[in-house]
Write a protein that holds these residues in place. Structure first.
Motif, short mmCIF file in Angstrom:
data_model
loop_
_atom_site.label_atom_id
_atom_site.label_comp_id
_atom_site.label_asym_id
_atom_site.label_seq_id
_atom_site.Cartn_x
_atom_site.Cartn_y
_atom_site.Cartn_z
N ARG A 10 0.82 -1.22 0.00
CA ARG A 10 0.00 0.00 0.00
C ARG A 10 0.85 1.26 0.00
N GLU A 11 1.96 1.25 0.74
CA GLU A 11 2.76 2.46 0.88
C GLU A 11 3.72 2.69 -0.29
N LYS A 12 4.24 1.61 -0.86
CA LYS A 12 5.23 1.76 -1.93
C LYS A 12 4.61 1.85 -3.33
N THR A 13 3.37 1.40 -3.47
CA THR A 13 2.67 1.40 -4.75
C THR A 13 3.60 0.92 -5.88
N PRO A 14 4.01 -0.35 -5.83
CA PRO A 14 4.97 -0.85 -6.82
C PRO A 14 4.43 -0.78 -8.24
N LEU A 15 5.29 -0.39 -9.17
CA LEU A 15 4.95 -0.35 -10.58
C LEU A 15 5.24 -1.73 -11.16
N VAL A 16 4.23 -2.35 -11.73
CA VAL A 16 4.35 -3.74 -12.22
C VAL A 16 4.13 -3.78 -13.73
N HIS A 17 5.14 -4.28 -14.42
CA HIS A 17 5.04 -4.45 -15.87
C HIS A 17 4.43 -5.83 -16.13
N ASN A 18 3.33 -5.85 -16.86
CA ASN A 18 2.63 -7.09 -17.18
C ASN A 18 2.68 -7.34 -18.69
N ILE A 19 3.36 -8.39 -19.08
CA ILE A 19 3.23 -8.88 -20.45
C ILE A 19 2.25 -10.05 -20.33
N PRO A 45 8.68 -5.44 -28.65
CA PRO A 45 10.11 -5.64 -28.35
C PRO A 45 10.92 -4.35 -28.30
N LYS A 46 10.44 -3.32 -28.99
CA LYS A 46 11.20 -2.07 -29.04
C LYS A 46 11.12 -1.27 -27.75
N GLU A 47 10.15 -1.58 -26.87
CA GLU A 47 10.04 -0.79 -25.65
C GLU A 47 10.03 -1.59 -24.36
N VAL A 48 9.90 -2.92 -24.43
CA VAL A 48 9.71 -3.68 -23.19
C VAL A 48 10.90 -3.58 -22.23
N GLY A 49 12.10 -3.52 -22.78
CA GLY A 49 13.27 -3.40 -21.91
C GLY A 49 13.28 -2.08 -21.16
N GLU A 50 12.95 -1.02 -21.87
CA GLU A 50 12.92 0.31 -21.27
C GLU A 50 11.81 0.42 -20.23
N ILE A 51 10.64 -0.13 -20.55
CA ILE A 51 9.53 -0.10 -19.59
C ILE A 51 9.89 -0.90 -18.34
N THR A 52 10.45 -2.07 -18.52
CA THR A 52 10.83 -2.89 -17.37
C THR A 52 11.81 -2.16 -16.47
N SER A 53 12.68 -1.37 -17.05
CA SER A 53 13.74 -0.71 -16.28
C SER A 53 13.19 0.31 -15.29
N ILE A 54 11.95 0.76 -15.46
CA ILE A 54 11.39 1.74 -14.53
C ILE A 54 10.44 1.09 -13.52
N CYS A 55 10.33 -0.25 -13.59
CA CYS A 55 9.34 -0.95 -12.77
C CYS A 55 9.97 -1.60 -11.54
N ASN A 56 9.10 -2.12 -10.69
CA ASN A 56 9.53 -2.84 -9.48
C ASN A 56 9.38 -4.35 -9.63
N ALA A 57 8.63 -4.80 -10.63
CA ALA A 57 8.45 -6.24 -10.85
C ALA A 57 7.94 -6.44 -12.27
N LEU A 58 8.10 -7.68 -12.75
CA LEU A 58 7.65 -8.06 -14.08
C LEU A 58 6.84 -9.35 -13.98
N ALA A 59 5.66 -9.36 -14.59
CA ALA A 59 4.83 -10.56 -14.67
C ALA A 59 4.72 -10.98 -16.13
N THR A 69 5.46 -11.43 -29.09
CA THR A 69 5.41 -11.32 -27.63
C THR A 69 6.39 -12.28 -26.96
N ILE A 70 6.66 -13.41 -27.58
CA ILE A 70 7.67 -14.31 -27.01
C ILE A 70 9.01 -13.59 -26.93
N GLU A 71 9.37 -12.91 -28.01
CA GLU A 71 10.64 -12.17 -28.01
C GLU A 71 10.62 -11.06 -26.95
N SER A 72 9.48 -10.41 -26.81
CA SER A 72 9.35 -9.36 -25.81
C SER A 72 9.52 -9.90 -24.40
N MET A 73 8.98 -11.09 -24.15
CA MET A 73 9.12 -11.70 -22.83
C MET A 73 10.58 -11.97 -22.50
#
Length: 274
Positions: A10-19, A45-59, A69-73
């Motif tokens: 609740r306090e940290k409000t983690p940013l979660v990237h969901n593929i 694939p052109k943005e998933v790495g950059e998006i993940t880099s600003i997140c706290n977790a990846l699903a 999407t396989i390549e993006s994962m």
């Protein structure tokens, strides 16, 4: 037991990237919001790495696969590993087709996962490379019950040792385990299986809890599984009160998740250590 886990979410409000898959993507996003996180969805694939880099977790959820999407994962998973972020795998329907099974094994080869969450058929496929998955559901014989629960706890611990990930096997009875410790959880309601995406939603909630508590992966996963199960029970109570159906359950499930606090969770969770 889980007070600090919930407080951090609740306090940290983690940013979660969901593929994730396009069948359940909206419910996944709303579940992350309801439990206290912030969702972001990107699968190019052109943005998933950059998006993940600003997140706290990846699903990563393989529910609707394609080559892009396989390549993006893979790209996102490697980026998360480089940053030390928890990565959660939901091997939806693993064993139902060769592309799903092969993708799971490619992901396991190239990405280190913090948690792998699936039904028993899917986790058997993760373990052995083949399983009895019935579409995206567990096979009828792949059920955890009181007769086989000790055997399944040992199985989960073994798969954890094999993969290096916490294993969450969910169904009528849930098991969350690493190599050394397991939690057996008996929260939930059978009607939850009548809604598309409760498993996908749970995997995203697990990612949210782990993103807020990266040093407590086993406890965070167990807390998330308890929370989702308890919210399912509370949602079913509301359905009964209002003479509703499955669509109502879906709405009440998100409602109860958004209002869940530690007092409720502590009072309602059905969990034991093994």
């Amino acid at each position: 037991m889980f007070e600090a886990i919930l407080k951090n979410v609740r306090e940290k409000t983690p940013l979660v990237h969901n593929i994730t898959n396009y069948v359940t993507v909206n419910d996944v996003a709303n579940s992350v919001l309801a439990c206290g996180g912030s969702p972001i969805m990107a699968d190019d694939p052109k943005e998933v790495g950059e998006i993940t880099s600003i997140c706290n977790a990846l699903a990563i959820n393989i529910g609707t696969l394609n080559e892009r999407t396989i390549e993006s994962m893979i790209i996102a998973g490697k980026a998360a590993n480089q940053m030390g972020l928890p990565v959660i795998l939901d091997p939806v329907g693993a064993g139902a087709s060769s592309i799903r099974t092969n993708t799971v094994y490619r992901l396991l080869d190239e990405v280190q996962f913090a948690v792998i969450r699936g039904n028993l058929s899917e986790i058997k496929t993760v373990h052995a490379g083949s399983g009895n998955t019935k579409g995206v559901d567990a096979a009828a014989e792949d059920v955890i019950n009181e007769d086989n629960i000790d055997e399944m706890v040992q199985f989960a611990k073994g798969v954890s040792k094999q993969t290096g990930a916490v294993i969450a096997i969910t169904g009528a009875i849930d098991i969350v385990a690493n190599e050394e410790k397991a939690y057996v959880i008996k929260n939930g309601h059978p009607m939850m299986s009548k809604i598309t995406g409760t498993g996908c939603m749970l995997s995203a909630v697990v990612a949210t809890y782990c993103g807020a508590n990266p040093q407590e992966i086993v406890k965070s996963t167990a807390a998330a599984v308890c929370a989702m199960g308890l919210c399912g029970e509370l949602a079913y109570q509301k359905v009964e009160e209002t003479n509703g159906g499955t669509s109502s359950l879906r709405t009440y499930l998100i409602d109860t998740m958004s209002r869940l606090d530690f007092t409720q969770l502590q009072g309602g969770m059905k969990i034991e250590s093994r």
